[in-house]
Design a protein around this motif. Sequence first.
Motif, mmCIF file in Angstrom:
data_model
loop_
_atom_site.group_PDB
_atom_site.id
_atom_site.type_symbol
_atom_site.label_atom_id
_atom_site.label_comp_id
_atom_site.label_asym_id
_atom_site.label_seq_id
_atom_site.Cartn_x
_atom_site.Cartn_y
_atom_site.Cartn_z
ATOM 1 N N MET A 173 0.817 -1.174 -0.040
ATOM 2 C CA MET A 173 0.089 0.004 0.025
ATOM 3 C C MET A 173 0.784 1.185 0.074
ATOM 4 O O MET A 173 0.553 2.093 -0.632
ATOM 5 N N ALA A 174 1.972 1.193 0.636
ATOM 6 C CA ALA A 174 2.732 2.529 0.933
ATOM 7 C C ALA A 174 3.650 2.503 -0.514
ATOM 8 O O ALA A 174 3.517 3.724 -0.943
ATOM 9 N N ASP A 175 4.103 1.474 -1.014
ATOM 10 C CA ASP A 175 4.816 1.861 -2.301
ATOM 11 C C ASP A 175 3.773 2.098 -3.427
ATOM 12 O O ASP A 175 4.401 2.748 -4.297
ATOM 13 N N GLN A 176 2.648 1.312 -3.611
ATOM 14 C CA GLN A 176 1.985 1.236 -4.746
ATOM 15 C C GLN A 176 0.963 2.553 -4.642
ATOM 16 O O GLN A 176 0.293 2.651 -5.789
ATOM 17 N N ILE A 177 0.626 2.741 -3.523
ATOM 18 C CA ILE A 177 -0.541 3.939 -3.435
ATOM 19 C C ILE A 177 0.035 5.205 -2.751
ATOM 20 O O ILE A 177 -0.097 6.360 -3.458
ATOM 21 N N ILE A 178 0.379 4.961 -1.403
ATOM 22 C CA ILE A 178 0.789 6.142 -0.736
ATOM 23 C C ILE A 178 1.827 7.106 -1.254
ATOM 24 O O ILE A 178 1.692 8.439 -1.315
ATOM 25 N N PHE A 179 2.835 6.383 -1.565
ATOM 26 C CA PHE A 179 4.038 7.161 -2.025
ATOM 27 C C PHE A 179 4.468 6.765 -3.563
ATOM 28 O O PHE A 179 5.570 6.875 -3.973
ATOM 29 N N LYS A 180 3.452 6.239 -4.216
ATOM 30 C CA LYS A 180 3.501 5.882 -5.722
ATOM 31 C C LYS A 180 4.294 7.057 -6.344
ATOM 32 O O LYS A 180 5.028 6.857 -7.132
ATOM 33 N N ASP A 181 3.539 8.120 -6.334
ATOM 34 C CA ASP A 181 3.967 9.393 -7.042
ATOM 35 C C ASP A 181 5.392 9.732 -6.655
ATOM 36 O O ASP A 181 6.243 10.053 -7.681
ATOM 37 N N LEU A 182 5.783 9.728 -5.473
ATOM 38 C CA LEU A 182 7.240 10.037 -4.985
ATOM 39 C C LEU A 182 8.356 8.876 -5.483
ATOM 40 O O LEU A 182 9.401 9.420 -5.934
ATOM 41 N N ASN A 183 7.613 7.776 -5.537
ATOM 42 C CA ASN A 183 8.882 6.676 -6.068
ATOM 43 C C ASN A 183 8.974 6.797 -7.754
ATOM 44 O O ASN A 183 10.079 6.844 -8.128
ATOM 45 N N LYS A 184 7.864 7.115 -8.271
ATOM 46 C CA LYS A 184 8.030 7.552 -9.616
ATOM 47 C C LYS A 184 8.971 8.706 -10.007
ATOM 48 O O LYS A 184 9.686 8.638 -11.176
ATOM 49 N N LEU A 185 8.608 9.681 -8.906
ATOM 50 C CA LEU A 185 9.554 10.866 -9.355
ATOM 51 C C LEU A 185 10.974 10.755 -9.297
ATOM 52 O O LEU A 185 11.678 11.219 -10.137
ATOM 53 N N TYR A 186 11.322 10.102 -7.918
ATOM 54 C CA TYR A 186 13.016 10.027 -7.936
ATOM 55 C C TYR A 186 13.448 8.831 -8.965
ATOM 56 O O TYR A 186 14.549 9.046 -9.416
#
Length: 439
Positions: A173-186
Motif C-alpha cells: 500500500m505504501a509503495d504502490q499507493i501512498i508513495f507511488k508518485d514520489l517513487n516515480k518521481l525519484y
Amino acid sequence: MKKILFANIPFDGHFNPLTSVAMHLKSLGHDVRWYSGSIYKNKLDKLDIPYFPFVKAVDFNQHNVNEIFAERLKFKSQISKLKYDIEHSFILRSTEFYEDIKTINENWDFDLMISDIAFTGIPFVKDKLHKPVISIGVFPLTENSRDCPPAGLGLHPSYTFFGKIKQQFQRKMADQIIFKDLNKLYKNLFAQYGMKAGTGNVFDAMGQKSDLLLQIGTPGFEYMRSDLSKNIRFIGALLPFTANKKQAPEIGEVLRKYPKVILVTQGTLEKDPEKIIVPTLEAFKDSNYLVIATTGGSKTQELIDRYPQENIIIRDFIPFNEIMPHCNVYVTNGGYGGVMLGIENKLPLVVAGVHEGKNEINARVGYFKLGIDLKTEFPKPAQIKQSVEKVLSNSVYQDNVTNLSQEFRNYDPQLLCEKYVNEVLDAVEKTHETYSEYI
C-alpha cells in the motif's frame, strides 16, 4: 591522509552528529571540508573546516523551510506533510546537490564523501562521480524489511504469521499507493541521469548506494530484521562535537529542593512552545516537581513572565550532558539526538511528536517501553501529567532505559567511524591496485 567531503541536509539533526566524526577525522590529519546550507558556515568556521555553499541547490534550512516551501503549511495530516517534505526537501534537491558537488570535485578531487542518510546527493556522487560514500543514519532505519511495516508511518512491527501478512500488505500500500508518485518521481530523475534506481523508496536507494551506512544507535533501539542489509553498522550514540564543556546555569540549590526533576524541550526546529513546553508547565506548576524547560531561544522571556512559579526554570539552552544526570524524566518531541542523549543518561521518556520523522523515533520509545509515546503533536496537560507520573511509578521504564544505556556504552562512536572509514578507503585502494595490475 585523504580528502573527505562532508555533506548534509540543512537541518540541525542531520548536521550536528556529523561534526564529531568530522573533527575526529580532522584530528587524524585528513583534509576535511563541508558542503551544506549557509546556516552552517559560521559553525564550520569555528571548527576550522572549509565550507562549500549551496550554489545551485535551494538554500533552505529548518528556520526558513516554511518560507522557502510555503505550501507545506497547507498540509495538516501526517502523511500529506511527509509526502510534501520528501518531494521538496529531498527528492527535488538531489540533482542540485549533484551539480554543486560536481563543481566542487573539479577543483578539489575528494576521496570520500560522508553524509547523513537523507542527503539525496548520495547516488549521484556514487554512480556519476564514482566516489565511495559513507552515510550516517541520523534517524531510525528506514530501509524496507520483510519483518517490519513500511517506514514513515510510525507503526510497530509484528512478528506473528498474520502480523507479517498484514505488514506485507501495508508495504505494498505504501509503495504502490501512498508513495507511488514520489517513487516515480525519484526514479525518473535517476533515469534522466542514466542511473538505476534500485528497489524500494528514495531512502532505500540512499542506503543501497552507500558503501556503508553507519547507523546511530544500537540494535537494542531498532526493530529486529532478519534481512538487515550487509552494509549497515551500528555505531552507538553519536553526539555532536563540543570543543569546551559549557557550564550550566547555577541551579544546584534549586535541584536539591525537589524530590523529582522533569526536563522538557521541543528541540530547535519547533518554535511554538504551546505544543509541549506550555502543557508540561501547566501540568506541574506549583507542584512538588521541579520543571526545567529549554526553549532553543524561542519566546523564552515570554514564558518566564508567564510562569514565575518557584518550581519552574526556563532557559534558552542548558547543556543536557550536565543537567540530565540530575533529572528523573525527559519530556520531548522526539528529536533523535536528544533521545539518544536521554537514553545514555538513563532517563525514561514521555514523547509527543508526529512530523519530521519523529513518529518513527517515538514509536520505538513506546515499543521498547523506554517511556510513553503520546502519538500527538499537541498533548494536553493532563496527558503529560499522567504519563510522567506513570513512568516515574512503574520501574519497567527505568529498568529498560538503564539496560539500553548499558548497551550504548559498548560502542565508541568516533573510533568505530574511524575504523569503518579506513575499511572503505582501504577497499578503494585495493580496487585501484587490482585495476592497475590488470591494465
